[in-house]
Design a protein around this motif. Structure first.
Motif, short mmCIF file in Angstrom:
data_model
loop_
_atom_site.label_atom_id
_atom_site.label_comp_id
_atom_site.label_asym_id
_atom_site.label_seq_id
_atom_site.Cartn_x
_atom_site.Cartn_y
_atom_site.Cartn_z
N ARG B 30 -7.64 6.87 11.21
CA ARG B 30 -6.58 8.20 10.26
C ARG B 30 -5.82 7.09 9.89
O ARG B 30 -4.91 6.48 9.93
N PRO B 31 -6.15 7.06 8.21
CA PRO B 31 -5.41 5.96 7.33
C PRO B 31 -3.98 6.82 6.97
O PRO B 31 -3.82 5.94 6.24
N ASP B 32 -4.06 7.76 6.97
CA ASP B 32 -2.33 7.93 6.68
C ASP B 32 -1.35 8.10 8.26
O ASP B 32 -0.38 8.21 7.84
N ASP B 33 -2.03 7.12 8.46
CA ASP B 33 -0.89 7.11 10.22
C ASP B 33 -0.21 6.24 10.05
O ASP B 33 0.50 4.94 10.02
N GLN B 34 1.31 6.48 9.35
CA GLN B 34 2.19 5.71 8.72
C GLN B 34 2.57 5.31 10.34
O GLN B 34 3.18 3.75 9.87
N ASP B 35 2.77 5.56 11.62
CA ASP B 35 3.45 4.33 12.66
C ASP B 35 2.19 3.61 12.93
O ASP B 35 2.69 2.25 12.80
N LEU B 36 1.10 3.85 12.33
CA LEU B 36 -0.28 2.46 12.87
C LEU B 36 0.07 1.42 11.45
O LEU B 36 0.53 0.66 11.30
N ILE B 37 0.34 2.21 10.18
CA ILE B 37 0.72 1.12 8.74
C ILE B 37 1.60 -0.04 9.82
O ILE B 37 1.97 -0.56 9.18
N ARG B 39 2.97 -0.55 12.05
CA ARG B 39 2.93 -1.76 13.58
C ARG B 39 2.47 -2.71 13.07
O ARG B 39 2.35 -3.74 12.79
N VAL B 40 1.39 -2.26 12.24
CA VAL B 40 0.43 -3.83 11.12
C VAL B 40 1.40 -4.70 10.26
O VAL B 40 0.79 -5.81 10.40
N GLU B 67 1.10 -9.33 4.26
CA GLU B 67 2.35 -8.87 4.69
C GLU B 67 2.57 -7.96 3.48
O GLU B 67 3.05 -6.33 3.33
N THR B 68 2.92 -8.77 1.91
CA THR B 68 3.49 -7.73 1.26
C THR B 68 2.93 -6.53 0.62
O THR B 68 2.85 -5.82 0.51
N ILE B 69 0.77 -6.57 0.78
CA ILE B 69 0.31 -6.14 0.47
C ILE B 69 0.79 -4.62 1.19
O ILE B 69 0.42 -3.58 1.13
N PHE B 70 0.78 -4.90 3.10
CA PHE B 70 1.34 -3.90 3.26
C PHE B 70 1.88 -3.23 3.37
O PHE B 70 2.59 -2.31 3.77
N ASP B 71 3.14 -3.93 3.56
CA ASP B 71 4.38 -3.84 2.76
C ASP B 71 4.27 -2.28 1.31
O ASP B 71 4.68 -1.68 1.66
N MET B 72 3.59 -2.89 0.26
CA MET B 72 2.97 -1.38 -0.16
C MET B 72 2.62 -0.49 -0.10
O MET B 72 2.78 0.58 -0.21
N VAL B 73 1.15 -0.88 1.02
CA VAL B 73 1.24 0.11 1.74
C VAL B 73 2.36 1.60 2.49
O VAL B 73 2.49 2.57 2.60
N ARG B 74 3.12 0.42 3.41
CA ARG B 74 4.11 1.46 4.17
C ARG B 74 4.91 2.68 2.74
O ARG B 74 5.57 2.94 2.72
N ASN B 75 5.33 1.73 1.48
CA ASN B 75 5.58 2.46 1.07
C ASN B 75 5.13 3.36 -0.20
O ASN B 75 6.24 3.79 -1.15
N VAL B 80 -4.95 3.05 2.08
CA VAL B 80 -5.58 2.32 3.06
C VAL B 80 -7.12 2.67 2.89
O VAL B 80 -7.37 4.24 2.56
N THR B 81 -7.64 1.75 2.24
CA THR B 81 -8.95 2.24 2.06
C THR B 81 -9.68 1.47 3.39
O THR B 81 -9.26 0.70 3.71
#
Lengths: 120, 695
Positions: B30-37, B39-40, B67-75, B80-81
């Motif tokens: 579920r690449p669009d799940d903001q909750d999961l992003i 959590r990561v 973390e920096t990468i996932f901050d970008m994902v979060r924003n 998510v690929t």
């Protein structure tokens, strides 16, 4: 992480004044040593100066101990000062942790709060 | 001391990594799940923060990149690929090996770290612009009016031990908007009494942000249980005009640190003149002073609640201490049995009453002690998710793993010992069970295979099922192999069950080629032995073309079992009650009628039995009427002949020690109420030995 160096000596110009020179980094791992050094310095004279100008880092445990040392000194009727020599690391740390303020805390009867203003 | 903190950090980090892994695997689905992003991101963030605090600088700087990468994902700047998930999983493994390396003192593989970081950076640069455009509009919509919050953050005394640095949380608050931080030092003890590793300070923070209260709560999400947190909006700036003079006095004084809220309470309650004077001179309205007083009262109440919250928090205890506790409880159960027996013999009413009370308490103590070691099996399940993902990729198969009953609890030691057998079974399902996508489509099945893992409580056991929708077991191949290996004779008539059980024979493997995944010949016999060592059983059903289902039944705990106490001559033996079906009598006539074959008639069914007196070569004559205890192992009923059946018994299992490690037929021992030792029979092994002797 630079190692913590603690050196306590008598101020030659002012008898009864102990100077505790703190260099390196105060972190939780060495907080116990730092506490012992502060206690020793306070027991050795009527006035203690903690020189943090060569400090390269201090965490919350260190800031707490400084505050408590000031509190203890006040209770024992001794004087306690911090000399930071404009050390930006120390000032930034104290500011970002919210310790820096305009007036002293409730224990501070003699307006000696170590966090008030800049260098003293 | 520092080692203890590092250890605590490592434990926490291992937990976070496990959580990270399962979040990532879910994220892949579920690449669009903001909750999961989220959590990561937070898992990475916590590892980084605590890592740097305890001197794991390499881990901190490496994790920072991820973390920096996932901050970008979060924003929303990065999507998510599959590649991102792959790299992040690799990063997670890398962090783990860095943690392991920290223990052994070896240097971690810096090359691997560098490769992952380069990969992640490439991904960020490559994809960054694509999403940026789309994101702009969303941001615009999300823009809200800024609100000013008053936050009181009072960490628990022992917050440092859990590896949290409150200052990083404060720093995160600053990122949310204009922020004034005041550290409250009023509660400090004097220097001599201060524990340098405790946290005494708390903060009053005034924060103006447009991110909403949830963003603030997010900052504290990992310390929620370890702190007192109060967030209240004090001014909403679109309506600022109307509220301009609202609560100004207290707010500004506290904000500037000119006065602490406690001081203000003292001033307001003792020096009433201040308030009265202010009111009489028209500087303050009475209501405002009241509001300030109410606020102080509120804070006071919240502080009192803090005591309660601290009491209900959880603690971390080394597993050895729990084991020791369970051992002691075991001794206690033994002593209690002796007490009950003695009391019954003395026929002393007072002593009986005490013995009964002790019995009740011991039972409760035993249950709660064993309960402490219970863990949900879910952590093991999520490990398998990763296994399935990696293996199916390696083998070019498409496999989905579904789980059920992850919350089912099992003794910690059982879960640990169950890991390897389950890994083996799942590998088998993936390697031999599920077919390649082409073959599946040709067979009219969905391209994607499924491995279903479920756990469910049944009585004092847990039933774990591994089911796949693959090709099923090939009965003919098993038969051919069995004959080839000399396990069965060429004309043997075997039921499906008996045939499937052949795969548990040592050295049995039907795989035609040896792959890296399974089929090295160390196979199902090892699995079976491991399961039986846990006093469990394993069962297979399979339909050709539809799939295979493997059921593993495991007792809840390894420390104490319900068993049946039996006697042969003067010796006592224990039989695990879970395996016992029923007890029937065996007379001399019955024996004579059977003409030397060890078979008993039980309700028109022939049940083979093993005379234990003979088996263990116990001297003396059996009584006129003996007892057959009929057990059921892997669906086969086998009887055991003993002199007397005494009854049910709470058995505290003691291992026999190294000298008797290889004794066959005995799995342990226990101490009875009168102080004598009773051996615990290893029923599956006895059955196996008898079968082998016959063949």
């Amino acid at each position: 992480m630079e190692e913590l160096m603690l050196e306590c000596r008598q101020d030659p110009a002012h008898p009864g004044t102990r100077v505790l020179k703190v260099a390196g980094e105060v972190s939780i791992g060495v907080a116990g040593d730092f506490k012992e050094a502060l206690i020793e310095a306070l027991s050795g004279g009527n006035e203690v100066q903690v020189d943090v100008s060569a400090l390269t880092g201090i965490d919350l445990t260190g800031l707490q101990l400084l505050c408590a040392a000031h509190h203890s000194a006040g209770t024992a009727g001794k004087e306690f000062h911090i000399v930071d020599g404009g050390n930006p690391t120390f000032r930034d740390m104290a500011t970002s942790a919210g310790f820096r303020r305009h007036t002293g805390c409730a224990y501070d009867r003699a307006c000696s709060c170590i966090w008030v203003g800049g260098d003293n | 001391m520092i080692d203890q903190h590092r250890q605590a950090f490592k434990e926490e980090a291992y937990e976070l990594l496990a959580e990270l892994e399962s979040s990532l695997l879910e994220l892949e689905e579920r690449p669009d799940d903001q909750d999961l992003i989220g959590r990561v991101f937070r898992a990475m963030h916590t590892i980084k923060g605590s890592g740097s605090m305890f001197g794991f600088d390499d881990i901190a700087s490496f994790t920072h990149e991820v973390e920096t990468i996932f901050d970008m994902v979060r924003n929303g700047k990065l999507q998510v690929t599959g590649r991102l998930v792959n790299l992040t999983l690799a990063a997670r493994d890398q962090i783990r090996s860095m943690l392991d390396a920290a223990d052994s003192g070896e240097a971690a593989d810096l090359q691997a770290s560098a490769e992952i970081i380069v990969g992640l950076r490439e991904l960020a640069g490559f994809q960054g612009q694509v999403a940026a455009e789309a994101h702009k509009e969303e941001v615009h919509e999300a823009q809200k009016d800024p609100v000013t919050y008053r936050i009181r953050f009072a960490p628990a005394r022992e917050i440092f031990v859990s590896g949290t640095n409150p200052l990083t949380l404060i720093a995160e608050l600053r990122e949310l908007g204009a922020c004034t931080v005041v550290a409250q030092t009023a509660g400090f003890p004097c220097l001599e009494e201060m524990n340098p590793e405790s946290c005494y300070v708390y903060w009053d923070v005034i924060l103006t942000t447009d991110q909403g209260e949830n963003a603030i709560r997010d900052v504290f999400i990992f310390v929620e249980d370890d702190c007192e947190l109060k967030i209240e909006p004090i001014a909403e700036h679109n309506r600022y005009e109307e509220q301009q003079d609202y609560k100004r006095l207290g707010e500004i004084l506290v904000e500037r640190g000119d006065i602490t809220s406690d001081d203000m309470r003292v001033v307001l309650s003792q020096q009433k003149r201040f308030g009265e004077l202010a009111i009489s001179q028209g500087i303050l309205h009475e209501g405002k002073v009241q509001a300030a007083l109410a606020e102080q009262q509120h804070i006071k109440e919240v502080r009192q609640e803090k005591q309660v919250a601290e009491a209900s928090s959880s603690i971390r205890v080394p597993a050895e201490r729990l084991d020791l506790l369970v051992n002691l409880v075991g001794e206690m159960v033994t002593v209690q049995a002796r007490l009950s027996q003695t009391a019954a013999q003395r026929d002393d009413a007072e002593l009986m009453a005490i013995a009964e009370e002790v019995e009740r308490l011991t039972a409760e103590l035993r249950d709660s002690a064993l309960n402490i070691r219970m863990l949900p099996i879910g952590s093991t399940f999520s490990k398998f998710k990763r296994l399935v993902r990696d293996l199916s990729a390696e083998l070019g198969k498409q496999i989905e793993m579904t789980t059920e009953g992850a919350e089912t609890e099992l003794d910690k030691t059982v879960i640990e010992k169950l890991n390897d057998p389950l890994v083996h079974l799942i590998r088998n399902s993936i390697d031999h069970g599920i077919e390649r996508p082409e073959a599946r489509v040709a067979a009219g099945k969905p391209e994607r295979g499924t491995v279903h893992l479920s756990a469910v409580h049944s009585g004092d056991s847990v039933l774990i099922t591994i089911a796949d929708d693959g090709a099923g077991l090939d009965k003919e191949a098993i038969r051919t192999k069995g004959i080839e290996r000399g396990i069965i004779t060429a004309g043997a008539e075997l039921s499906d069950k008996e045939l499937f059980n052949l795969i548990f024979a040592p050295g049995f493997s039907t795989a035609k080629t040896i792959s890296s995944v399974s089929g090295r010949g160390v196979g199902m016999d090892v699995v079976k032995r491991a399961i039986e060592a846990l006093r469990g059983s394993i069962d297979i059903t399979s339909v050709r073309g539809e799939g295979t289902r493997i059921m593993v039944k495991i007792p809840l705990t390894l420390a104490i079992i319900e068993s049946l106490l039996v006697k042969i001559g003067n010796d006592s033996f224990m039989m695990p009650l879970a395996l016992v079906d029923e007890c029937v009598e065996l007379t001399r006539e019955d024996v004579a009628a059977a003409h030397g074959r060890n078979l008993a008639h039980v309700r028109d069914q022939l049940v083979p039995y093993i005379p234990l007196r003979e088996h263990f070569a116990i001297p003396g004559d059996p009584p006129e009427i003996e007892q057959i205890v009929i057990t059921q192992v892997s669906g086969v009923r086998v009887g055991f002949v003993v002199d007397h059946v005494i009854g049910e018994h709470q058995t505290v299992i003691k291992s026999l020690g190294r000298a008797y490690k290889d004794t066959e037929g005995i799995s342990g021992a226990t101490i009875l109420g009168d102080g004598t030792v009773a051996l615990i029979l290893d029923i599956p092994q006895l059955v196996q030995a008898a079968e082998a002797a016959q063949a």
